[in-house]
Design an enzyme around this catalytic site. Sequence first.
Site, PDB file in Angstrom:
ATOM      1  N   ASP A  43     -13.566 -12.339 -24.605  1.00 48.72           N
ATOM      2  CA  ASP A  43     -14.421 -12.307 -23.743  1.00 48.72           C
ATOM      3  C   ASP A  43     -15.975 -12.747 -23.777  1.00 48.72           C
ATOM      4  O   ASP A  43     -16.653 -13.945 -23.364  1.00 48.72           O
ATOM      5  CB  ASP A  43     -14.730 -11.131 -22.841  1.00 48.72           C
ATOM      6  CG  ASP A  43     -13.105 -10.450 -22.483  1.00 48.72           C
ATOM      7  OD1 ASP A  43     -12.565 -11.390 -22.565  1.00 48.72           O
ATOM      8  OD2 ASP A  43     -13.354  -9.348 -22.302  1.00 48.72           O
ATOM      9  N   CYS A  60       4.483  -6.284   2.524  1.00 48.06           N
ATOM     10  CA  CYS A  60       5.158  -5.083   2.591  1.00 48.06           C
ATOM     11  C   CYS A  60       4.262  -4.161   3.509  1.00 48.06           C
ATOM     12  O   CYS A  60       4.550  -4.198   4.659  1.00 48.06           O
ATOM     13  CB  CYS A  60       5.027  -4.530   1.157  1.00 48.06           C
ATOM     14  SG  CYS A  60       5.817  -3.126   0.890  1.00 48.06           S
ATOM     15  N   TYR A  61       3.509  -3.206   3.010  1.00 48.81           N
ATOM     16  CA  TYR A  61       2.740  -2.334   3.828  1.00 48.81           C
ATOM     17  C   TYR A  61       1.846  -3.107   4.640  1.00 48.81           C
ATOM     18  O   TYR A  61       1.725  -3.018   6.024  1.00 48.81           O
ATOM     19  CB  TYR A  61       1.754  -1.390   2.948  1.00 48.81           C
ATOM     20  CG  TYR A  61       1.128  -0.726   3.834  1.00 48.81           C
ATOM     21  CD1 TYR A  61       1.457   0.849   4.191  1.00 48.81           C
ATOM     22  CD2 TYR A  61      -0.272  -1.055   4.209  1.00 48.81           C
ATOM     23  CE1 TYR A  61       0.765   1.491   4.982  1.00 48.81           C
ATOM     24  CE2 TYR A  61      -1.058   0.020   4.903  1.00 48.81           C
ATOM     25  CZ  TYR A  61      -0.595   1.136   5.291  1.00 48.81           C
ATOM     26  OH  TYR A  61      -1.438   1.937   6.098  1.00 48.81           O
ATOM     27  N   GLU A  74       4.893 -11.950  -4.633  1.00 51.19           N
ATOM     28  CA  GLU A  74       4.129 -11.863  -5.986  1.00 51.19           C
ATOM     29  C   GLU A  74       4.844 -11.580  -7.245  1.00 51.19           C
ATOM     30  O   GLU A  74       4.214 -11.764  -8.277  1.00 51.19           O
ATOM     31  CB  GLU A  74       2.778 -11.007  -5.794  1.00 51.19           C
ATOM     32  CG  GLU A  74       2.799  -9.728  -5.934  1.00 51.19           C
ATOM     33  CD  GLU A  74       3.359  -8.970  -4.529  1.00 51.19           C
ATOM     34  OE1 GLU A  74       3.869  -9.489  -3.574  1.00 51.19           O
ATOM     35  OE2 GLU A  74       3.114  -7.527  -4.440  1.00 51.19           O
ATOM     36  N   HIS A 126       8.236  -8.209  -1.589  1.00 51.55           N
ATOM     37  CA  HIS A 126       6.925  -8.812  -2.481  1.00 51.55           C
ATOM     38  C   HIS A 126       7.082 -10.059  -2.915  1.00 51.55           C
ATOM     39  O   HIS A 126       7.843 -10.372  -4.185  1.00 51.55           O
ATOM     40  CB  HIS A 126       6.653  -7.806  -3.628  1.00 51.55           C
ATOM     41  CG  HIS A 126       6.382  -6.302  -3.269  1.00 51.55           C
ATOM     42  ND1 HIS A 126       4.899  -6.232  -2.942  1.00 51.55           N
ATOM     43  CD2 HIS A 126       6.981  -5.225  -2.684  1.00 51.55           C
ATOM     44  CE1 HIS A 126       4.893  -4.792  -2.353  1.00 51.55           C
ATOM     45  NE2 HIS A 126       5.783  -4.415  -2.408  1.00 51.55           N
ATOM     46  N   LYS A 143      -8.284 -12.259 -17.178  1.00 54.30           N
ATOM     47  CA  LYS A 143      -8.150 -12.461 -18.595  1.00 54.30           C
ATOM     48  C   LYS A 143      -7.395 -13.845 -18.940  1.00 54.30           C
ATOM     49  O   LYS A 143      -7.888 -14.385 -19.706  1.00 54.30           O
ATOM     50  CB  LYS A 143      -7.400 -11.296 -19.097  1.00 54.30           C
ATOM     51  CG  LYS A 143      -7.524 -11.147 -20.757  1.00 54.30           C
ATOM     52  CD  LYS A 143      -8.802 -10.363 -21.155  1.00 54.30           C
ATOM     53  CE  LYS A 143      -8.830 -10.247 -22.546  1.00 54.30           C
ATOM     54  NZ  LYS A 143     -10.006  -9.441 -22.993  1.00 54.30           N
ATOM     55  N   GLY A 194       1.084  -1.240   0.060  1.00 57.20           N
ATOM     56  CA  GLY A 194       0.051   0.010  -0.109  1.00 57.20           C
ATOM     57  C   GLY A 194       0.955   1.244  -0.106  1.00 57.20           C
ATOM     58  O   GLY A 194       2.036   1.166  -0.676  1.00 57.20           O
TER      59      GLY A 194
END
Length: 513
Positions: A230, A85-86, A174, A172, A369, A58
Amino acid sequence: MSEQHFDTVLVVDFGAQYAQLIARRVREAHVYSEIVPHTISAQELAARQPAGVIFSGGPKSVHVEGAPRIDPAVYDLGVPILGICYGAQLIALQLGGEVADTGRGEYGKTDLEVLNEGVLFGGQPARQQVWMSHFDSITQAPPGFETTAMTAAVPAAAFEDADRGVYGVQFHPEVVHTPHGQDILKHFLYDACDALPTWTMSSIIETSVEAIREQVGSGRAICGLSGGVDSAVAAALVHKAIGHQLTCVFVDTGLMRQGEGDQVVETFQRHQGMELIHVRAADRFFERLAGVTDPEEKRKAIGELFIRVFEDASGGIEDARFLVQGTLYPDVIESGTSEAARIKSHHNVGGLPEDMEFELVEPLRNLFKDEVRRVGEELGLPEEIVWRQPFPGPGLGVRIIGEVTPEKVAILQQADAIVREEIRKADLERDIWQAFAVLPDIRSVGVMGDERTYAHPIIIRAVTSEDAMTADWARLPYDLLERLSSRIINEVPGVNRVAYDITSKPPGTIEWE
Ligand code: XMP
């Protein structure tokens, strides 16, 4: 499709651009994940019965005024929590650790020293690279917690209390720059949360098929096909669920790319055996667009006429009560959190006509997606549709600057087909977000053979991007640009010059109108 069927890990969004990425990584580990706002109460969170909770990164500091917090009662729910993190700093602060401005922030690749494997670092090297982006430092883990890793600047770069099920990492996990990051997330998901890796393509399909059947019952549904990924995947899923109770409507506006209309009909009607109404409406669109040059007016005209044509066609389908839409999870998050600035009035093909009373069927509402593409592959849709680049609802209409005429569409379709073919041959299709041709409303002088020409230029636009919010012009190889230029000029009558657009977004947009 929801947490009732799959173990769910909720990602609490503290305003980081990373929240979606975290949710995607969790899903890549086959655990269903959704994003929730940080204003959620502990009670609301508990009601979702999550297997675990992840606090995202954040703003810069937990100490700035108005820095977002979370209801502290979440720590007493008995649900495992991982702060990133945050999120880690927040845990440290709320549970009595220390977060200080040591004047030593870290940005980018950083060496991490693992002091104790604990739950998160099981089987990993004692020294590893992680990605950092922080200003404050966690100088002390909360009481009762063990510090499991440190860096040069952060004494408590990872900490955990496995009994309590609370974990924090300053880095992080991710992002790809943390090579063991996905493994760390998996330890949290499988070992700390005991989540089952059941979020797989086949179970996604099976669950949505059930949900669609339950929603629609014996009713009739309609779906607008645009040729895009989509709506194609949404239609294929609904078709799998309810077969002939679904009728698809494909409005051929005359503003599609070369061969696209035929491909839609071929794929859905012949191969998938769907009920398909093919409306050939090009003449109506050209008539409506005569004399229209203003970009917003053009978009509006196309959008409105599209809805009218769609309405006319679907009005003939007796008792249709359901409308299938290809809404994706990022659209849901966006409309739920903040109203993005309206730069262009986007119209989604198959947009809901206001005065029609339909119940929406949105089978992709929970999917990112990349998941939609994999579902499409699993359902047997052709690669050209599943991996199709984004294409604007108003089609080639916004790539022809000035008035749209059938002649100009023909020129643009030919040039665009060459661009796509050469990009595909160069094997760059999946590296490039979008590559297409634009036909501006100018002409220039040239010479071909001994003849002076006075004809249109074609502008090639090719961009790289993660999410279309920002983009950069693609560094296409010179020999590819050269091939594009010579083929377009030689093969497309009415074109005597080719230019390459080298504008990033911002300040440019991806489309020209
Ligand atoms: P811009 O031009 O705003 O485009 O940078 C961002 C992305 O959105 C696509 N785009 C549209 N998609 N309806 C759509 O469904 C529209 O009206 C529309 N206009 C632009 C564009 O191709 C790019 O991927």
